[in-house]
Write an enzyme that holds these catalytic residues in place. Structure first.
Site, PDB file in Angstrom:
ATOM      1  CB  CYS B  82      50.160  35.355  52.469  1.00 47.41           C
ATOM      2  SG  CYS B  82      51.927  35.605  52.157  1.00 47.41           S
ATOM      3  CG  HIS B 188      50.093  31.807  49.352  1.00 43.81           C
ATOM      4  ND1 HIS B 188      49.323  32.890  49.067  1.00 43.81           N
ATOM      5  CD2 HIS B 188      51.322  32.291  49.619  1.00 43.81           C
ATOM      6  CE1 HIS B 188      50.048  33.984  49.150  1.00 43.81           C
ATOM      7  NE2 HIS B 188      51.267  33.649  49.496  1.00 43.81           N
ATOM      8  CD  GLU B 190      46.048  31.174  47.876  1.00 46.06           C
ATOM      9  OE1 GLU B 190      45.548  30.775  48.940  1.00 46.06           O
ATOM     10  OE2 GLU B 190      46.824  32.148  47.818  1.00 46.06           O
TER      11      GLU B 190
END
Lengths: 275, 209
Positions: B82, B188, B190
Site C-alpha cells: 500500500c 492489502h 493481509e
C-alpha cells in the site's frame, strides 16, 4: 473488471461473562459455536463476505477490554477487512481498537456530540479507517417551504427530509442527515455507514431514496444498511440506490440467503461482484 | 539465526494484521524499528497506511532510509504494501511534492474525480497479471480480486517492472511491482482472503531460498 460492490454482514455483539458474544443466535449448524463472533467472522470470510462490521451494542466502556480481546482474536482468523463500532468516544478509544487489529472504526453518537473527533482521528489514523455511522429517519413535511434548512426530497406527492438519531436510534437530534453526512466527509470521514431507521428490521428493502441522495451528494463510499430481506433488495440498493456496499444482518445469520447466493444473484443482474 | 520476517514499524498503520497473517502461515515475524533486526531479517516488509509526506518523515527520523537502501544492495527480499509500495518510488504529489525512496523509478499521482466514481477507491478490485512468472503471484489466477484502499497510485517509468494492472474508473494503473529483489502491491494482501494469504506464502517461500 471494475471495482466490485461489497457485501457486508453485520454482527451485533455484547459482552457476557467476560467474553464477546453475537447477540442474536445464528442458525449455522456446521459451526462449533455460532455465538462466537470470531468463529462466525472466519466463516463469513470463507463464504466470501467482502468485509465485516462488528457493533458492540452494549457499548459500555467497562467491557472495552473484552472487545479488544475479540478484535485481537478476530485478526488471527479473519483475513478480510473489519470495522468495529459502538461506544467509542475518544481518540484513545479509537487507538486501542485499531491497535488491536481492526481496520476501521465507526463513530455515531460521539461524532454528533463532538464532530472534531472525526477530524482528530482522521488526521492521526487516516480517513480510510474512520467510518461515520448515521441513523436516519424520514420526516414528512407538507411543502418544501416549511423546512428551509433541510435537504427536502419529493417522493411521489410527498416531501420529506431525514433526521439524524443518536443513542442507538433513541434520541432525535433535529439535524439533517444529508448535511451531517457532507460535514462528516469534510471533517475527514472515509466512508458513511447509512442506516434507515424506517426500514431497519422490516425486511422490506433498503431506503433507496435515502441511499441515492447520499451517494449523489457525497464523494466518499456509502454503505447502505437497514431493511434487507432478500437478494433483490440488495440488487436494488446497488442499482437504484447507487450504494457502494450493502450491509445486512439477519438474512445472512439465519442462512435464509447465504452470501454466495446473494453475490451470484447480484452478478447475474450485472453488478460487479467478487465471487 | 532462525528465520524471520521484519515488519518495519514507523508508526504508519495497521501492522498487526500483517504480523498475524505471517504467523498464520507458521513463519516468524517481528514488528520492529531496530536497524540491526531489520538488516538481519530473511525478508523485510515495508507496510504503511496514511500520508506519503508523514511516512517519509518518520522513516527519516528513525534513520530507516539507509537501512532500506542496504537491504536492496544486499539483494534481500523487500515487500512494500500500500503506502509502503508508493514510498519505493522517486516522488509523490500527495499534499505537496515529496521525495520518495527512489528504489523504483517513477511517480505517485492522485486519482482524479473526473475519471473515477469515488475517491478513495475502497473495496475489491481485480488484477490483470502481465508477468505471471514472478514469484509473488505464483498460484494466483489472472483477474483475482484483492482489497484496495487508496487515493493515489504509482506510475513506474520502466514498464517491465509492472507485474499486475488494475482498472479503476477510466484509470489503468500498476497494482503489483517486481524489480529484482523488490516486490510491492498497492492492495492489502493481509485483507484479501485466500489469494492474499497466498501472496504472503509466496513471499515467505522466496525469503527461505
Amino acid at each position: 473488471m471494475p471495482l466490485t460492490k461489497r457485501i457486508i454482514p453485520c454482527l451485533d455483539v455484547t459482552t457476557r461473562e467476560g467474553v464477546a458474544r453475537v447477540v442474536k443466535g445464528t442458525k449455522f449448524i456446521n459451526l462449533r459455536d455460532a455465538g462466537d463472533p470470531v468463529e462466525l467472522g472466519a466463516f463469513y470470510d470463507e463464504q466470501r463476505a467482502d468485509e465485516l462490521v462488528f457493533l458492540d451494542i452494549t457499548a459500555s466502556s467497562d467491557d472495552r477490554n473484552i472487545l479488544i480481546d475479540m478484535v485481537e482474536k478476530t485478526g488471527e482468523q479473519v483475513f478480510i477487512p473489519f470495522t468495529v463500532g459502538g461506544g467509542l468516544r475518544t481518540v484513545e478509544d479509537i487507538k486501542e481498537i485499531l491497535r488491536a487489529g481492526a481496520d476501521k472504526i465507526s463513530l455515531n453518537t460521539a461524532a454528533i456530540q463532538n464532530p472534531n473527533l472525526i477530524k482528530d482521528s482522521a488526521k492521526i489514523f487516516g480517513s480510510q479507517c474512520i467510518v461515520t455511522a448515521i441513523d436516519a429517519k424520514r420526516v414528512y413535511v407538507k411543502s418544501p417551504e416549511v423546512a428551509k434548512n433541510n435537504i427536502i426530497i419529493q417522493i411521489g406527492e410527498k416531501y420529506c427530509w431525514w433526521e439524524v438519531y443518536i443513542h442507538g436510534g433513541r434520541t432525535p437530534t433535529g439535524i439533517d442527515a444529508i448535511l451531517w453526512g457532507i460535514e462528516a466527509q469534510n471533517l475527514g470521514s472515509g466512508e458513511i455507514l447509512l442506516t434507515s431507521m424506517d426500514k431497519d428490521g422490516t425486511h422490506l428493502g433498503y431506503d433507496l431514496e435515502l441511499t441515492h441522495i447520499f451517494s449523489e451528494k457525497l464523494t466518499i463510499p456509502i454503505i447502505a444498511s437497514g431493511g434487507a430481506g432478500d437478494p433483490q433488495h440488495i440488487i436494488d440498493v446497488f442499482k437504484l440506490g447507487k450504494a457502494d456496499a450493502a450491509l445486512a444482518a439477519s438474512i445472512f445469520h439465519y442462512n435464509e440467503y447465504p452470501i454466495g447466493i446473494v453475490k451470484e444473484e447480484c452478478k447475474k443482474s450485472g453488478i460487479p461482484m467478487r465471487l | 539465526m532462525p528465520f524471520y520476517i521484519a515488519i518495519i514499524d514507523y508508526e504508519m498503520g495497521n501492522l498487526k494484521s500483517i504480523f498475524k497473517c505471517i504467523k498464520h502461515l507458521n513463519a516468524d515475524a517481528i514488528i520492529t524499528d531496530d536497524l540491526k533486526e531489520i538488516l538481519e531479517a530473511d525478508g523485510v516488509i515495508l507496510p504503511g497506511v496514511g500520508a506519503f509526506g508523514d511516512a517519509m518523515k518518520h522513516l527519516k527520523e528513525k534513520n530507516l532510509i539507509p537501512v532500506l537502501n542496504q537491504i536492496v544492495i544486499k539483494k534481500k527480499p523487500l515487500f512494500g504494501i500500500c503506502l509502503g509500495q508508493q514510498l519505493l518510488f522517486s516522488r509523490s504529489s500527495e499534499m505537496g511534492e515529496h521525495k520518495g525512496l527512489s528504489l523504483v523509478e517513477g511517480e505517485v499521482i492522485p486519482f482524479e474525480i473526473s475519471k473515477v466514481e469515488k475517491i478513495p477507491q475502497i473495496g475489491w478490485n481485480s488484477v490483470r497479471l502481465l508477468d505471471s512468472d514472478n514469484f509473488l503471484v505464483e498460484g494466483i489466477p489472472n483477474h483475482s480480486y484483492f482489497y484496495f484502499v487508496h487515493s493515489f497510485y504509482s506510475n513506474p517509468k520502466n514498464k517491465d517492472e509492472i507485474i499486475g494492472l488494475t482498472t479503476y474508473g477510466d484509470v489503468e494503473y500498476c497494482s503489483i511491482i517486481g524489480k529484482d529483489n523488490i516486490v510491492a502491491t498497492q492492495f492489502h494482501p493481509e485483507k484479501s482472503s485466500k489469494y492474499g494469504i497466498q501472496i504472503y506464502k509466496n513471499f515467505i517461500n522466496y525469503c527461505r531460498k
